[in-house]
Structure formats: C-alpha cells, structure tokens
Design a protein around this motif. Structure first.
Motif, PDB file in Angstrom:
ATOM      1  N   HIS A  68       0.858  -1.184   0.000  1.00 36.16           N
ATOM      2  CA  HIS A  68       0.000   0.000   0.000  1.00 36.16           C
ATOM      3  C   HIS A  68       0.903   1.246   0.000  1.00 36.16           C
ATOM      4  O   HIS A  68       1.044   1.945   1.018  1.00 36.16           O
ATOM      5  CB  HIS A  68      -0.915  -0.008   1.210  1.00 36.16           C
ATOM      6  CG  HIS A  68      -1.748  -1.250   1.331  1.00 36.16           C
ATOM      7  ND1 HIS A  68      -2.446  -1.784   0.271  1.00 36.16           N
ATOM      8  CD2 HIS A  68      -1.996  -2.072   2.384  1.00 36.16           C
ATOM      9  CE1 HIS A  68      -3.098  -2.871   0.675  1.00 36.16           C
ATOM     10  NE2 HIS A  68      -2.831  -3.062   1.942  1.00 36.16           N
ATOM     11  N   PRO A  98      -4.308   2.231  -0.147  1.00 36.17           N
ATOM     12  CA  PRO A  98      -4.490   0.791  -0.317  1.00 36.17           C
ATOM     13  C   PRO A  98      -4.508   0.379  -1.790  1.00 36.17           C
ATOM     14  O   PRO A  98      -4.998   1.113  -2.664  1.00 36.17           O
ATOM     15  CB  PRO A  98      -5.864   0.533   0.335  1.00 36.17           C
ATOM     16  CG  PRO A  98      -6.035   1.660   1.306  1.00 36.17           C
ATOM     17  CD  PRO A  98      -5.378   2.844   0.659  1.00 36.17           C
ATOM     18  N   ASP A 136      -5.664  -2.074  -5.040  1.00 35.24           N
ATOM     19  CA  ASP A 136      -6.950  -2.579  -5.504  1.00 35.24           C
ATOM     20  C   ASP A 136      -7.074  -4.017  -5.005  1.00 35.24           C
ATOM     21  O   ASP A 136      -6.783  -4.983  -5.721  1.00 35.24           O
ATOM     22  CB  ASP A 136      -7.017  -2.513  -7.035  1.00 35.24           C
ATOM     23  CG  ASP A 136      -8.375  -2.918  -7.579  1.00 35.24           C
ATOM     24  OD1 ASP A 136      -9.188  -3.481  -6.819  1.00 35.24           O
ATOM     25  OD2 ASP A 136      -8.620  -2.693  -8.781  1.00 35.24           O
ATOM     26  N   TYR A 193     -10.082   0.117   2.805  1.00 29.12           N
ATOM     27  CA  TYR A 193     -10.469  -0.242   1.442  1.00 29.12           C
ATOM     28  C   TYR A 193     -11.850  -0.863   1.519  1.00 29.12           C
ATOM     29  O   TYR A 193     -12.044  -1.866   2.217  1.00 29.12           O
ATOM     30  CB  TYR A 193      -9.462  -1.221   0.837  1.00 29.12           C
ATOM     31  CG  TYR A 193      -9.849  -1.715  -0.548  1.00 29.12           C
ATOM     32  CD1 TYR A 193      -9.496  -0.984  -1.676  1.00 29.12           C
ATOM     33  CD2 TYR A 193     -10.584  -2.882  -0.712  1.00 29.12           C
ATOM     34  CE1 TYR A 193      -9.862  -1.429  -2.946  1.00 29.12           C
ATOM     35  CE2 TYR A 193     -10.955  -3.334  -1.972  1.00 29.12           C
ATOM     36  CZ  TYR A 193     -10.587  -2.596  -3.085  1.00 29.12           C
ATOM     37  OH  TYR A 193     -10.955  -3.028  -4.338  1.00 29.12           O
ATOM     38  N   THR A 230      -6.775  -1.790   6.227  1.00 28.35           N
ATOM     39  CA  THR A 230      -5.629  -2.504   5.683  1.00 28.35           C
ATOM     40  C   THR A 230      -5.056  -3.403   6.771  1.00 28.35           C
ATOM     41  O   THR A 230      -5.141  -3.111   7.965  1.00 28.35           O
ATOM     42  CB  THR A 230      -4.547  -1.523   5.213  1.00 28.35           C
ATOM     43  OG1 THR A 230      -4.165  -0.674   6.315  1.00 28.35           O
ATOM     44  CG2 THR A 230      -5.042  -0.674   4.064  1.00 28.35           C
ATOM     45  N   ARG A 249     -11.776   3.895  -1.178  1.00 27.38           N
ATOM     46  CA  ARG A 249     -10.745   3.719  -0.151  1.00 27.38           C
ATOM     47  C   ARG A 249     -10.361   5.056   0.463  1.00 27.38           C
ATOM     48  O   ARG A 249     -10.723   6.112  -0.041  1.00 27.38           O
ATOM     49  CB  ARG A 249      -9.521   3.013  -0.740  1.00 27.38           C
ATOM     50  CG  ARG A 249      -8.800   3.769  -1.834  1.00 27.38           C
ATOM     51  CD  ARG A 249      -7.968   2.863  -2.745  1.00 27.38           C
ATOM     52  NE  ARG A 249      -8.802   2.230  -3.771  1.00 27.38           N
ATOM     53  CZ  ARG A 249      -8.329   1.523  -4.789  1.00 27.38           C
ATOM     54  NH1 ARG A 249      -7.019   1.326  -4.908  1.00 27.38           N
ATOM     55  NH2 ARG A 249      -9.132   0.992  -5.679  1.00 27.38           N
TER      56      ARG A 249
END
Length: 439
Positions: A150, A155, A157, A184, A189, A303
């Motif tokens: 990230h 973040p 995909d 996200y 995360t 996100r």
C-alpha cells in the motif's frame, strides 16, 4: 513578498523560523507516552514473553481489534514482519513471489532471505500501487504469492488482487507499512491477506520510539507459525514451562515492551490524527492541483488515504515545455522548490529490478531490467515527494507556506524552462547501473 526566486537570489518562501517542532515534529510525544514508558519500568515486564500481562501482549490485542482480525504478533521491525509472514506460509525454495517494482527495498528483501524469487511487477500510473493486470501477466507455474504494498498510504486494488489470487491459488500478503488506519471498501488494511505486515518505524503514521512491526492474520495455524519463528523456534505460549526446544530454525525478532507501550499511546490517537491530517493535506493538494502540469495524488472513492508520503508528478506538455525531458523538468523544479524551503526529494531513484543488490544476486535464469517496468521508471523520472512534515496534524500553516512556494515557482516558469532545456540530463537510475558496472 518578492517574486524573485530564491535560487536566483530572492528570499525564501518557507522561513526556517516558521517550521517549528510543534508544527512538523514527528512523532508527537505527549505525557501519555512518558507515563506509559515509565509504567514498563515499574511493571518489570520488558519483552514479548510476558504471559499475556505486559505491553507487548496488550499491543497485539489492541491492533488485532483495531484492524479487525483474530490474531496479531508484534516483532522487531517491518522487514522482519514480512519475512516471518513468508516463513509462516512455508513456501518451497525457489517459489516466485510477485512484488511491485516501485517500493522500498524492504518489501522485497525478505523474499530473497527466505530463498524465494522476487518477481517485479509494474505499477498503476495513478495509484502507484501494483497493477493487477501486470501482476496477472507475471504469473508462472512457480508463482505462489503476491505482496500488496500500500505505497505512500493508499491501499491497493484489493478486490482485483484477491480475485487474481483465488483464480491462481496464490497467497496474498499485505505490506501495510505506510498505510496504518487506511480503509479499502470499509475494511482496514492489514485484514485482507492470508497474513499481513506493517512497520512501526519512528517515521511511520503509527510509530514507536525506534523500530517495530506487527503481523496480522485470521488463520490460527499461520499465527502459531509466526510466533514460533519470532524467537528461535521455541513454543513460548503462556502457561508452558520453557523447554528450550527449537521446533524450526529461526532467529530472534521480539519487540520490547517500551516500544509497545509507546505505540499503544500513538494508536489511541491514530484515527483522530488521521482525520486532521486528511483535512490539511487535501487543502494543500487542492491548491497545487490548480497549477498546470502538476499532478497530485489521487484517492479512489472506495478507499481512504493515510497520506504517508505525498508524490507530485510534473508534466512538460501543459507547461508549453516542448523538447524538455520530464526528468530535466523535475530536476529544475526540485532545485527551485528546495531553494524556497520546500524539502521535496525523490523516493527511490531506481525501480527495484535496477537495484545493484538484486541484479548481482538474481536467479541466473532471470534478467532483472529497469526497462521492463516503464511506468515505475516514468514515475521516478518525473516526480518528487514530500515526506514527514505533513504527518504532524498541526502542519497546516507550514503546508500553506509550501503551497505559496509552489505558486511562486510556477509564476517563474519562463525563467526555469530554459535551464531545463540546457541540462545535460540522465535518468537517476543510471547512477545505480554505473555502480553495478564499476563493481
């Protein structure tokens, strides 16, 4: 204010007297951190072998709850966190692991340390994170995992990467070292992969007073293997007498209680700090987005961004800079902005496949080449980053002055473009390749 650029003898826009520790110092240390660290001395439980009663165990519980996972193991640093995550997966020697070509080398070194093969994948030009399409093209029968970095706090995909992993039977590992607290599609995360890692380095959004790392997973078996690899392969679960038997070959990657206590205080403020940072950073980037040829970071609607690093790209075309190489334009603008007091700098000067260490130790059947990752190379070529100043949520006045400096430099572009045109310019990674050739 004088319009004359500082690099040509004019006054600086960002004055040193205004860049104070209370505005840009990081981490912010309060009475809470001092009391927590003293509490470790009072309690006398200094390591992760605390039978569940010390600060390390408390941090593990706090982070698991915050991220939304079942298990967390605290370790010595973020690189160790990635290596132990890979160790827990028990991949066969020579297995391939996909990793983005543009990231800090600490994302890829643990792959080689485990006897695995890093396969570098180009990035998306807008998010700077691993490109799922390029990742799909890089998969071979030997591919076993993908590390989702990230980068800069945004973040990856994760829906596309997890779908790709499911189709090909791959493990997903999140490297969330720069994205603590980011979400996200509503999830934090560090909760998406089979096993995930983050860093608590003192410059991170969630810091400790030095080095540290955290590993998260929902898998009980993976968690137990991580803990087994944390200290010499010994089973040190609470309630067992220590038998000094090493079940696996492993080193020592424990986190100290002092570092855990410090981070717990920072974690209590993480969301509030992130919200304040988001407000001031978006205001700053909003001003910069008005300048032609300046490309600011994006954040897709699904996100949130931790804004760990701010990457700014320069495009010669909207500036009527026909014939000016993007790298030469970046070099001149970087020099002008630094003279005005804005500490812009590169973040990595070579894609990872151009790092001398990887090119010297590469699998003899595999040639690592910078030119195979054109997006990563282009991003390095035409961008600079702003780091650390904006982590302190009180940085608003300093960022305002930095925006003034950008506007001043843009007002003087007619004087700067001839300088860029006359440069004898070479891409920054040529120095790395020259170093390799001289060795």
């Amino acid at each position: 204010m004088s319009d004359k650029l500082a690099m040509f003898g004019g006054p600086r826009t960002v004055h040193r007297a205004d860049v104070t520790a209370d505005r840009i110092g990081w981490p912010v240390v309060t009475d809470a951190e001092h009391a927590a660290v003293r509490g470790v001395f009072d309690k006398g439980l200094y390591t992760s072998n605390d039978a569940g009663r010390g600060e390390v165990s408390a941090l593990q519980r706090d982070w698991a709850q915050y991220v939304g996972v079942r298990h967390c193991a605290a370790v010595a640093n973020g690189t160790a966190a990635l290596e132990l995550a890979l160790a827990a997966l028990d991949l066969e020697p020579g297995a391939e692991v996909l990793v983005p070509a543009l990231t800090f080398i600490g994302s890829a070194v643990p792959i080689a340390q485990r006897g695995l093969v890093p396969v570098f994948v180009d990035i998306d030009p807008d998010t700077y994170t691993i490109d799922p399409v390029a990742a799909a093209a890089a998969i071979t029968p030997r591919t076993r995992a993908v590390i989702a970095v990230h980068l800069h706090g945004l973040p990856c995909d994760m829906a596309a990467l997890r779908s790709l992993a499911e189709r090909h039977g791959l493990h997903v590992i999140e490297d969330a070292a720069q994205a603590q607290g980011a979400r996200y599609q509503g999830r934090r995360t560090g909760s998406f992969g089979a096993v995930n890692a983050t860093s608590l380095n003192v410059v991170k959004n969630l810091p400790t007073c030095g080095e540290g790392g955290l590993i998260t997973t929902d898998d009980e078996d993976l968690y137990e293997r991580v803990v087994l690899h944390r200290q010499f392969g010994e089973d040190l679960r609470a309630g067992r007498e220590r038998d000094y038997l090493s079940r696996v070959l492993a080193g020592n990657a424990k986190l100290s209680a002092v570092q855990a206590a410090f981070t717990r205080c920072q974690l209590a403020r993480l969301d509030a700090d992130s919200e304040r940072r988001d407000t001031v950073v978006r205001g700053f980037l909003g001003r910069l987005a008005e300048l032609p040829g300046l490309r600011v970071p994006v954040c897709p609607d699904d996100r949130t961004h931790a804004w760990h690093i701010l990457r700014l790209r320069f495009d010669p075309e909207p500036l009527d800079a026909v014939g000016v190489a993007s790298g030469a334009l970046r070099a001149v603008l970087q020099r002008a902005l630094r003279a005005e007091g804005v500490p812009v700098q590169p973040y990595q000067i070579v894609p990872l496949p151009g790092q001398p260490a990887f090119r010297r130790t590469a699998d003899p059947t595999r040639a690592y080449r910078v030119e195979d990752h054109p997006v990563s190379a282009a991003v390095i070529e035409d961008s600079v980053t702003l780091q650390r100043w904006h982590l302190n949520p009180a940085c608003g006045p300093v960022l305002d002055a930095c925006a003034d400096a950008f506007e001043k430099v843009w007002a003087n572009l007619p004087r700067l473009l001839p300088v860029a045109r006359s440069m004898d310019y070479r891409p920054p990674w040529h120095a790395a390749l020259a170093l390799e050739g001289a060795a």
